[in-house]
Design a protein around this motif. Structure first.
Motif, short mmCIF file in Angstrom:
data_model
loop_
_atom_site.label_atom_id
_atom_site.label_comp_id
_atom_site.label_asym_id
_atom_site.label_seq_id
_atom_site.Cartn_x
_atom_site.Cartn_y
_atom_site.Cartn_z
N GLU A 59 -72.15 -26.57 23.44
CA GLU A 59 -72.73 -27.58 24.32
C GLU A 59 -72.13 -28.93 23.97
O GLU A 59 -72.13 -29.33 22.81
CB GLU A 59 -74.25 -27.63 24.13
N ARG A 60 -71.61 -29.59 25.01
CA ARG A 60 -70.98 -30.89 24.81
C ARG A 60 -70.99 -31.67 26.11
O ARG A 60 -70.56 -31.14 27.13
CB ARG A 60 -69.56 -30.73 24.30
N GLU A 61 -71.46 -32.90 26.04
CA GLU A 61 -71.46 -33.81 27.18
C GLU A 61 -72.05 -33.16 28.42
O GLU A 61 -71.50 -33.24 29.51
CB GLU A 61 -70.04 -34.32 27.44
N GLY A 62 -73.20 -32.47 28.26
CA GLY A 62 -73.89 -31.86 29.38
C GLY A 62 -73.28 -30.57 29.89
O GLY A 62 -73.75 -30.00 30.87
N ARG A 63 -72.26 -30.08 29.24
CA ARG A 63 -71.59 -28.85 29.66
C ARG A 63 -71.85 -27.76 28.63
O ARG A 63 -71.87 -28.01 27.43
CB ARG A 63 -70.10 -29.11 29.78
N THR A 64 -72.00 -26.51 29.09
CA THR A 64 -72.18 -25.37 28.21
C THR A 64 -71.11 -24.34 28.52
O THR A 64 -70.91 -23.98 29.67
CB THR A 64 -73.58 -24.74 28.41
N ASP A 65 -70.40 -23.88 27.47
CA ASP A 65 -69.37 -22.85 27.60
C ASP A 65 -69.63 -21.76 26.58
O ASP A 65 -70.28 -21.99 25.56
CB ASP A 65 -67.98 -23.46 27.39
N GLN A 66 -69.09 -20.56 26.85
CA GLN A 66 -69.31 -19.42 25.97
C GLN A 66 -68.02 -18.69 25.67
O GLN A 66 -67.09 -18.69 26.48
CB GLN A 66 -70.32 -18.47 26.61
N LEU A 67 -67.98 -18.07 24.50
CA LEU A 67 -66.80 -17.35 24.03
C LEU A 67 -67.27 -16.26 23.08
O LEU A 67 -68.26 -16.43 22.37
CB LEU A 67 -65.87 -18.31 23.29
N ASP A 68 -66.56 -15.14 23.06
CA ASP A 68 -66.85 -14.07 22.11
C ASP A 68 -65.74 -14.02 21.07
O ASP A 68 -64.58 -14.30 21.38
CB ASP A 68 -66.95 -12.73 22.84
N THR A 69 -66.11 -13.67 19.84
CA THR A 69 -65.12 -13.52 18.78
C THR A 69 -65.38 -12.24 17.99
O THR A 69 -66.50 -11.76 17.92
CB THR A 69 -65.11 -14.71 17.79
N ALA A 70 -64.31 -11.73 17.42
CA ALA A 70 -64.38 -10.67 16.42
C ALA A 70 -63.84 -11.29 15.14
O ALA A 70 -62.76 -11.88 15.14
CB ALA A 70 -63.54 -9.48 16.85
N LEU A 71 -64.60 -11.19 14.07
CA LEU A 71 -64.25 -11.84 12.80
C LEU A 71 -64.30 -10.80 11.69
O LEU A 71 -65.31 -10.12 11.52
CB LEU A 71 -65.24 -12.97 12.52
N GLU A 72 -63.21 -10.71 10.94
CA GLU A 72 -63.16 -9.83 9.77
C GLU A 72 -62.69 -10.63 8.57
O GLU A 72 -61.70 -11.36 8.65
CB GLU A 72 -62.21 -8.66 10.01
N ILE A 73 -63.42 -10.47 7.46
CA ILE A 73 -63.08 -11.19 6.23
C ILE A 73 -63.17 -10.21 5.07
O ILE A 73 -64.15 -9.47 4.95
CB ILE A 73 -64.04 -12.37 5.98
N ASP A 74 -62.13 -10.20 4.24
CA ASP A 74 -62.20 -9.50 2.96
C ASP A 74 -61.56 -10.41 1.92
O ASP A 74 -61.21 -11.55 2.22
CB ASP A 74 -61.56 -8.11 3.03
N ALA A 75 -61.39 -9.94 0.71
CA ALA A 75 -60.88 -10.79 -0.38
C ALA A 75 -59.46 -11.30 -0.12
O ALA A 75 -59.07 -12.33 -0.66
CB ALA A 75 -60.93 -10.04 -1.71
N GLN A 76 -58.69 -10.61 0.71
CA GLN A 76 -57.30 -11.00 0.94
C GLN A 76 -57.06 -11.82 2.20
O GLN A 76 -56.06 -12.52 2.31
CB GLN A 76 -56.39 -9.76 1.02
N HIS A 77 -57.94 -11.70 3.20
CA HIS A 77 -57.64 -12.37 4.47
C HIS A 77 -58.89 -12.62 5.32
O HIS A 77 -59.93 -12.02 5.10
CB HIS A 77 -56.65 -11.54 5.28
N LEU A 78 -58.69 -13.50 6.29
CA LEU A 78 -59.66 -13.75 7.35
C LEU A 78 -58.90 -13.58 8.66
O LEU A 78 -57.83 -14.16 8.84
CB LEU A 78 -60.21 -15.17 7.25
N ASP A 79 -59.45 -12.77 9.56
CA ASP A 79 -58.86 -12.58 10.89
C ASP A 79 -59.93 -12.85 11.93
O ASP A 79 -61.05 -12.32 11.83
CB ASP A 79 -58.31 -11.16 11.07
N LEU A 80 -59.58 -13.68 12.91
CA LEU A 80 -60.50 -14.01 13.99
C LEU A 80 -59.75 -13.88 15.31
O LEU A 80 -58.62 -14.38 15.44
CB LEU A 80 -61.03 -15.44 13.84
N VAL A 81 -60.38 -13.21 16.28
CA VAL A 81 -59.83 -13.10 17.62
C VAL A 81 -60.86 -13.68 18.58
O VAL A 81 -62.02 -13.27 18.57
CB VAL A 81 -59.53 -11.63 18.00
#
Length: 190
Positions: free
Chosen positions: A58-80
């Protein structure tokens, strides 16, 4: 407008809310150009997680949406990041280097560093964040809330209504960039 252009415009609006340049009148007076630039090692999270997330910005009266897949382990972080089922952004962070892929239609203001920082501020243990903060920055934590400050001035507030960083709702209110990010997470594996 074609469906593809509408998809990209929506994704750009959502991600830009997380990564817009600081408006001159919204900067803390003591350090006008101070940026946190938080980059914690994936191992500092202390465990491996896989989340499906629904983001509402939410910003300046506007609302937008997005989906993410997030994976984290000791070696990496991946986000789509996905908008209407199409990939619009990918982050890969190994603790040293951040690799970012963005759809060509995303504006250059959408910065992978800012997205990574919001992920880490909401999920990483407070002690790990505190150890990485530059001079002048402070993280306070009370039951169900974190407050990020620069030279004593509140920059962001993170609320945990479900009292957990993942597998529930998190609300990040960024006072500096003037947006509210609501993250609804579902744990897919731990």
């Amino acid at each position: 407008m074609s469906a593809r252009r509408l998809l990209i415009a929506l994704a750009a609006a959502v991600l830009a809310a997380c990564a817009s340049p600081t408006p001159p009148d919204a900067r803390p007076a003591a350090r006008p150009a101070a940026r946190l630039q938080l980059r914690l090692a994936p191992a500092a999270l202390g465990q491996s997680i896989s989340l499906q997330q629904h983001l509402t910005v939410e910003r300046e009266g506007r609302t937008d949406q997005l989906d993410t897949a997030l994976e984290i382990d000791a070696q990496h972080l991946d986000l789509v990041g996905l908008a209407f089922g199409q990939r619009v952004m990918t982050l890969h962070y190994d603790g040293r280097e951040l690799q970012v892929w963005r759809h060509a239609m995303l504006p250059r203001q959408v910065q992978g560093d800012d997205v990574l920082q919001d992920v880490q501020l909401t999920l990483w243990p407070a002690q790990a964040i505190r150890q990485a903060l530059p001079a002048g920055w402070e993280l306070r934590e009370t039951d169900g809330q974190r407050t990020l400050l620069l030279d004593g001035e509140t920059v962001a507030v993170i609320d945990y209504p479900d009292r957990k960083a993942w597998g529930g709702k998190v609300i990040l209110t960024n006072l500096r960039y003037r947006y509210k990010l609501t993250i609804q997470s579902v744990v897919t594996s731990e």
